[in-house]
Design an enzyme around this catalytic site. Structure first.
Site, PDB file in Angstrom:
ATOM      1  N   ASN A  96      28.363  31.056  10.564  1.00 43.01           N
ATOM      2  CA  ASN A  96      29.424  30.937   8.936  1.00 43.01           C
ATOM      3  C   ASN A  96      28.175  30.269   7.746  1.00 43.01           C
ATOM      4  OD1 ASN A  96      31.771  31.533  10.485  1.00 43.01           O
ATOM      5  ND2 ASN A  96      30.935  29.470  10.923  1.00 43.01           N
ATOM      6  N   GLU A 135      21.606  32.454  15.659  1.00 44.71           N
ATOM      7  CA  GLU A 135      23.039  31.810  14.135  1.00 44.71           C
ATOM      8  C   GLU A 135      22.372  32.049  12.743  1.00 44.71           C
ATOM      9  OE1 GLU A 135      26.089  33.008  15.366  1.00 44.71           O
ATOM     10  OE2 GLU A 135      25.898  32.653  16.894  1.00 44.71           O
ATOM     11  N   GLY A 151      30.589  32.282  22.170  1.00 45.48           N
ATOM     12  CA  GLY A 151      29.445  30.947  21.699  1.00 45.48           C
ATOM     13  C   GLY A 151      29.289  30.624  20.506  1.00 45.48           C
ATOM     14  N   ALA A 152      29.103  30.685  19.852  1.00 47.33           N
ATOM     15  CA  ALA A 152      28.874  30.385  18.730  1.00 47.33           C
ATOM     16  C   ALA A 152      28.804  31.077  17.391  1.00 47.33           C
ATOM     17  CB  ALA A 152      27.067  29.458  17.896  1.00 47.33           C
TER      18      ALA A 152
HETATM   19 ZN    ZN Z   1      25.775  37.125  16.314  1.00 48.21          ZN
END
Ligand code: ZN
Length: 850
Positions: free
Chosen positions: A258, A291, A254-255
């Site tokens: 970083n 995230e 999904g994502a």
């Molecule tokens: Zn995660």
């Protein structure tokens, strides 16, 4: 017990790395076929580590040159990395390697997506970029220089010097290599700003391919809301001058969180009313939050080793669930999470792939980004919060951030913080991290002289490698209702710790009706032999919105099981009770939409199996169809009323209120289509001005078999939009009749737009088939065979996505002998593929071991 496989990694073998990395300087000279990566790294002996050989991970790297303190060295190389003789004290390691991002189809390390350079390093991808101690407990400060003609060049941290053909970045926060990222290409940004609670002015950007600028506004709002929420609720502030998000089309997951440079699958960030459904909007909001929240739970405090993955993922999923509950509806979110647990995590926990929330061994860590680590990991934190209470939870979290900021931590560290903050002994609670499997809780009751007694028994069935289970700590939220429907004991938390345990309630005037496991207070299966009358009573009177919904679900399951196993007719008492709920205009439409939903066919298969039946996918399909038709006819008067309530007059917005109305409308349209053959669906399709209404209508038309024109029109309209075309591919399989779905999938794999190297497209078609229970389990095995063919083909290119998708075979032993043999044959065919990846190899071996 350790098995013989040489590649298995064990938690118990943990040893710290022999050196500390003081700083890392990387220079990238970008070229699609031959990128040069120059690394300058200062190493110093780690006083806390045992003496060891100097080993750096490295895979698929061409070593050009290596030097220590300026003198050329000749390391010994293997497929996994290199070893080298090094000085006793600190030293400077310099190394130049060549890699070929354009040839990287695995989407791990540095790769290209539509001409754009991009990286994915979690879990162990950095070793495909340069030689490095690629493990999360080695943290360092990174300075990066990117050289190339691409107009936009991004990395972690704050921007440094830029000039003709280069850009520099410096990340002041020490981080493990898995959080490294680099992006370069022809990108455009949607900019904004955020001022943190202590006045830091942060530049925000969402970077996309030219043409997608118009699909960033919603994601940006979600980001700002997330930043504010983490300050308000957890006291956590952002810590850099810039926060970048990049959308890429080719991405395995999904994502990715970083540091300062989140990389997103474009399907999880790009949104517009015309191209995205309400569900897309909700998911995008949740993933952006997820995230972003990793900045503290994952990045500032990271994991000591990959066995601790749930330390960051369970906690971050829990935090994003709290966020969604705050932004939208808490009961709706709780019901959706329970559906996720029952639909995805329970099958995993009850089959050959079962593993603890904190696994103790693995061959390929990529195979452990699972519903168990993520969703059950979040449930475990939810239980902890229930047990200690909100105040102590907040205290414990403050202590966690205080004590472990900058650390690579463990589950032991996490639990110790709770013990120290609350004085509780969490020894038994820790079993939630070490013991796999879904506990089953049964209950009996006793009533005498105003005293009501509930006796619970818990049993966790054996899972691979864990034959014997010890009792767990189960927070059981309970309420009691009087026969007249009044609540006499409001929600009370019982702490079950024994295999068998009783709880007494005194001073009651009448025998109460219990409402158990309120709010899904623990990830367990409740086995209660309740009568249909009692369930109908709870459906009518329970004050707990989750249990009210669950009462209806249980009645639905009983009704369908009776139809499947005894040829019974639908339970009209249930349907009438449900109708009263659906007519209650005081209830949120989103909640009523969930109420209208029936248990999925895969869930019915699981429950049938739990109760000792062999699920027959055709019979399940037929029962579900019969029930839907029956409901449509019985509710013929109700449907138009609900449809009117579900109509949205205002311009499209993905807010909770509108989303709820459209969800209710979708439930109504599905039934309406059974009565009018698709008239209403066609009208909605023709007039829809947003993707939610358009796609709902298309789904109904596909289900009604009146889809040829609509599918063609949709394709014509959306052929240039990759994300919308993923929906087009997926829907016509997912909504197809079970006897034609596999042929449709096969035909679609020959469609010019079937780009099988793109994980989203591959999943739309093959995943669409696998998620269609009756179609996937077609008795002739055609779907199993088609999926196996494609997994075998994809494995050479993209092992990670292949292995994840192979997991759809995990339920194979539940079915009849014919299907079992066919599924086993499919798995064996995959297992026999020459040069099978470690990822897929581990998955099929575990599934076949049963
Ligand atoms: Zn995660």
């Amino acid at each position: 017990m350790k098995d013989a496989s040489p590649q298995t990694v064990y938690l118990s073998d943990y040893t710290p790395f022999g050196w500390q990395v003081q700083d890392v300087h990387l220079t990238f000279r970008l070229a699609p076929e031959a990128t040069r990566v120059l690394a300058r790294i200062h190493f110093a002996p780690n006083p806390d580590a045992p003496k060891q050989e100097f080993f750096l991970h490295g895979e698929d790297l061409t070593l050009i040159h290596a030097a220590i303190d300026g003198r050329t060295v000749s390391p010994v190389q293997s497929a996994e990395g290199l070893t080298c003789t090094v000085p006793d004290g600190p030293f400077l390691w310099e190394c130049e390697v060549e890699i070929a991002p354009a040839k990287n189809t695995a989407l791990e390390g540095l790769y290209m997506s539509n001409g754009m350079y991009c990286t994915q390093c979690e879990a162990e991808g950095f070793r495909k970029i340069t030689f490095y101690p690629d493990r999360p407990d080695v943290m360092s400060v990174f300075t990066v220089r990117i050289e190339g003609e691409e107009p936009v060049k991004l990395s972690n941290g704050n921007p440094g010097k830029t000039g003709e053909g280069f850009a520099e970045w410096h990340d002041p926060w020490p981080k493990p290599a898995y959080l490294f990222a680099l992006v370069a290409g022809d990108l455009v940004n949607h900019p904004d700003r955020f001022t943190t609670m202590n006045g830091r002015d942060v530049e925000l950007n969402i970077w996309v391919r030219p043409g997608d600028e118009g699909k960033c506004a919603f994601g940006m709002e979600a980001l700002k809301k997330s930043m504010k929420w983490d300050e308000d609720v957890y006291g956590r502030e952002y810590d850099l001058d810039i926060f970048n998000i990049v959308a890429v089309d080719d991405f395995n997951m999904g994502a990715m969180e970083n540091k300062g440079l989140n990389v997103f699958n474009s399907s999880c960030v790009l949104a517009s009313p015309e191209t995205s459904t309400d569900a897309n909007f909700e998911r995008i909001e949740a993933i952006i939050a997820h995230e972003y929240f990793h900045n503290w739970t994952g990045n500032r405090i990271t994991c000591r080793d990959w066995f601790q993955l749930c330390l960051k993922e369970g906690l971050t999923v829990f935090r994003d669930a709290q966020f969604t509950a705050d932004m939208r509806s808490a009961p709706v979110k709780r019901i959706e999470d329970a559906q996720m647990m029952r639909g995805r995590q329970f099958p995993e926990d009850q089959g050959p792939l079962a593993h603890p929330v904190r696994p103790e061994s693995f061959q390929e860590i990529n195979n452990f980004y699972t519903a168990t680590v993520y969703e059950k990991g979040a449930e475990v934190i939810g239980m902890l919060k229930r047990l200690v209470g909100d105040e102590d939870y907040a205290k414990a979290l403050d202590l966690y951030f205080d004590r472990h900021d900058g650390d690579a931590a463990t589950i032991e560290d996490w639990l110790k913080v709770f013990e120290d903050a609350t004085g509780r002994d969490l020894t038994q609670f820790k079993r939630w991290y070490s013991q796999a499997g879904t506990p089953r809780v049964s209950v009996t009751e006793d009533w005498a002289d105003g005293t009501y007694t509930l006796t619970f028994r818990q049993v966790t069935p054996p899972t691979p490698g864990q034959p014997d289970k010890a009792p767990q700590v189960i927070p059981m939220a309970v309420g009691l209702l009087n026969p007249n429907g009044d609540e006499v004991v409001p929600t009370t938390l019982l702490e079950i710790t024994e295999a068998e345990q009783s709880f007494r309630f005194d001073g009651l005037s009448a025998r109460p009706v219990p409402s158990l496991l309120r709010d899904f207070s623990a990830p367990v299966v409740m086995e209660r032999e309740a009568s249909a009358e009692e369930r109908a009573f709870l459906l009518a009177h329970d004050t707990d919105p989750f249990n009210r919904w669950d009462a209806s679900q249980m009645l639905g399951i009983e009704c369908l099981i009776a139809m499947i196993t005894e040829g019974a007719t639908p339970d009209t008492a249930w349907l009438d009770g449900l109708e009263r709920v659906l007519r209650d205009t005081d209830l949120d439409p989103a909640y009523r939409a969930l109420m209208m939903g029936t248990p999925s066919q895969a869930e019915l298969a699981r429950v049938l199996h739990e109760r000792g039946h062999t699920p027959d996918p055709e019979a399940i399909w037929n029962a579900a169809e019969t029930l839907a038709q029956f409901r449509a006819e019985r509710w013929a008067d109700l449907l138009p009323r609900l449809a009117a309530e579900a109509t949205v007059e205002a311009p499209y917005s993905p807010d909770a209120e509108q989303v709820g109305k459209r969800a209710l409308g979708a439930g109504v349209l599905a039934l309406q289509t059974r009565l009018d053959g698709g008239k209403a669906a066609q009208a909605q399709f023709d007039s829809a001005d947003n993707m939610t209404l358009q796609l709902t209508a298309l789904g109904s038309l596909v289900r009604a078999g009146r889809d040829a024109e609509a599918l063609a029109a949709f394709e014509e309209q959306w052929q240039d939009d990759r994300l919308v075309m993923d929906k087009w591919f997926g829907l016509q399989i997912g909504a197809a009749a079970p006897d034609v779905a596999v042929e449709r999938a096969q035909a679609l794999t020959r469609h010019a737009a079937f780009d099988w190297k793109n994980p989203n497209r591959f999943r739309a078609v093959l995943g669409g088939l696998a998620m269609h229970h009756a179609a996937f389990h077609r008795a002739d095995g055609a779907s199993y065979a088609l999926l196996a063919d494609w997994l075998i083909r994809l494995d050479d290119l993209n092992p990670q996505t292949t292995a994840r998708m192979a997991a759809v075979f995990q339920t194979w032993t539940r079915y009849d002998e014919g299907r079992r043999a066919l599924m086993r044959a499919a798995l064996e065919r995959i297992a026999a593929k020459p040069k099978l990846s470690r990822d897929t190899g581990e998955m099929v071996t575990r599934m076949l071991a049963q």
